[in-house]
Design an enzyme around this catalytic site. Structure first.
Site, PDB file in Angstrom:
ATOM      1  N   HIS A   1      36.640 -71.822  38.830  1.00  0.00           N
ATOM      2  CA  HIS A   1      36.669 -73.890  38.862  1.00  0.00           C
ATOM      3  C   HIS A   1      35.655 -73.843  37.303  1.00  0.00           C
ATOM      4  CE1 HIS A   1      32.475 -73.272  41.508  1.00  0.00           C
ATOM      5  NE2 HIS A   1      32.229 -72.965  40.328  1.00  0.00           N
TER       6      HIS A   1
ATOM      7  N   HIS B   1      27.083 -78.269  40.494  1.00  0.00           N
ATOM      8  CA  HIS B   1      26.412 -77.689  40.243  1.00  0.00           C
ATOM      9  C   HIS B   1      25.660 -78.933  39.129  1.00  0.00           C
ATOM     10  CE1 HIS B   1      30.680 -75.098  40.162  1.00  0.00           C
ATOM     11  NE2 HIS B   1      29.464 -74.655  39.508  1.00  0.00           N
TER      12      HIS B   1
ATOM     13  N   HIS C   1      31.142 -63.312  36.645  1.00  0.00           N
ATOM     14  CA  HIS C   1      30.796 -64.041  35.335  1.00  0.00           C
ATOM     15  C   HIS C   1      29.111 -63.805  35.498  1.00  0.00           C
ATOM     16  CE1 HIS C   1      31.017 -67.501  37.913  1.00  0.00           C
ATOM     17  NE2 HIS C   1      30.081 -68.320  37.063  1.00  0.00           N
TER      18      HIS C   1
ATOM     19  N   GLU D   1      29.743 -66.765  43.410  1.00  0.00           N
ATOM     20  CA  GLU D   1      30.485 -68.128  44.143  1.00  0.00           C
ATOM     21  C   GLU D   1      31.751 -67.114  44.855  1.00  0.00           C
ATOM     22  OE1 GLU D   1      29.272 -71.159  40.633  1.00  0.00           O
ATOM     23  OE2 GLU D   1      31.568 -70.135  40.757  1.00  0.00           O
TER      24      GLU D   1
HETATM   25 FE   LIG Z   1      30.839 -73.010  39.168  1.00  0.00          FE
END
Ligand SMILES: [Fe+2]
Length: 319
Positions: A12, A59, A196, A243
């Site tokens: 996402h 977020h 990431h 995530e």
């Molecule tokens: Fe995220």
């Protein structure tokens, strides 16, 4: 009864949303990414789900460090877009499906998963970017093709839930869906990742070998994947790689053995690996039962009632 027909895993990445919103999808850098979802959008158009359950993380849009629910289920009738960084995305307000959401809340909480119930919630790129990738670009003044039940998971502040907890929650969600009397075709998304890290000495970390093994195990051996501890995600996939536990909620809601319909992986998008997979339950097939109408005329009791499950969409073999 309602049934989950398929699970979708999708990154996402917020920059993907910005690329869509700023008309950059045809630029070579971004086209490489968007072209990987073209077959998925065709699959989704054929699948015509009545409802999507989207597992994502907020977020700092709906929640902040002041209040971080581990699992938060969206039971509202609508979820306006909000976002950090680039600001609210120019996408339609997401329509909810309160009857099924409330049913899931009751079933899952009575199964001893302590969800936070959200009757008002804004949703950010964590949810709307995967929606764009799978449903295509939708004009701000139009409507998403189906209502959505958001499930926000805390993966931003330690301790996030374990992969095993997420996997078992998926199973409880499936039980809830299958005890809902209305004939609905439901898809469930797991979003986020893949590897990431956005800050610190390892910023920019991408581990394709880990990511591809994750996708392999997600498809074939999810129970093994559910045992992976937090520290392994941190070490191998970077600080934000955690995530990926959200994909295990999606996987837990599916059959033990599934058909892998499609997979796509590319690096990078912004500073993130992009992963995507579609896994289909092996449903019995019957005749299609009419066209799906957009959420604009959403009438929960009538619009989504279907006489029988339609034939499942064909597998896509391109990898
Ligand atoms: Fe995220």
């Amino acid at each position: 009864m309602a049934r989950i027909i398929a699970g979708i895993g999708s990154s996402h990445v917020p920059a993907i949303g910005a690329a869509i919103d700023n008309g950059k999808t045809e630029e070579p850098y971004w086209k490489r990414i968007f072209s990987g979802f073209e077959k998925s959008q065709a699959w989704m158009r054929e699948a015509k789900p009545d409802v999507a359950i989207i597992v994502y993380n907020d977020h700092a849009s709906a929640f902040s460090v002041e209040m971080i629910p581990t699992f938060a289920l969206g039971c509202a009738a609508e979820f306006p877009p909000a976002d950090e960084g680039w600001g609210p995305r120019p996408v339609p307000t997401v329509q909810g499906y309160p009857p099924l959401a409330s049913h899931i809340a009751q079933s899952v909480i009575l199964d001893e998963f302590d969800l936070t119930i959200c009757n008002k919630m804004e949703v950010d790129h964590g949810m709307t970017v995967p929606m764009n990738l799978l449903f295509g670009n939708v004009d701000k003044n139009s409507h998403w093709p189906c209502p959505v039940i958001p499930l926000a998971v805390n993966v931003v502040m330690y301790p996030p839930p374990t992969g095993h907890r997420c996997y078992m929650l998926g199973k409880a969600i499936r039980k809830a869906v299958e005890s809902y009397p209305e004939d609905l075709r439901v898809v469930i998304f797991g979003t986020g990742g893949l590897s990431h890290q956005i800050s610190g000495p390892r910023a920019g970390l991408i581990n394709s070998k880990w990511d591809k093994a994750f996708l392999d195990n997600l498809s074939k051996d999810p129970q093994k994947l559910a045992k992976v501890p937090h520290v392994d995600y941190m070490r191998e996939a970077g600080a934000e790689g955690i995530e990926m536990v959200m994909w295990l909620v999606m996987r837990g809601a599916l059959d033990d053995k599934v058909d892998e319909v499609y997979r796509f992986y590319t690096v990078p998008a912004s500073n993130t690996a992009v992963g995507h997979i579609i896994l289909a339950n092996r449903l019995r097939t019957t005749k299609p039962a009419g066209r799906h109408k957009p959420a604009a005329s959403h009438k929960p009791a009538a619009k989504h009632k279907r006489a029988a499950a339609r034939a499942k969409p064909a597998l896509i073999r391109s990898h």
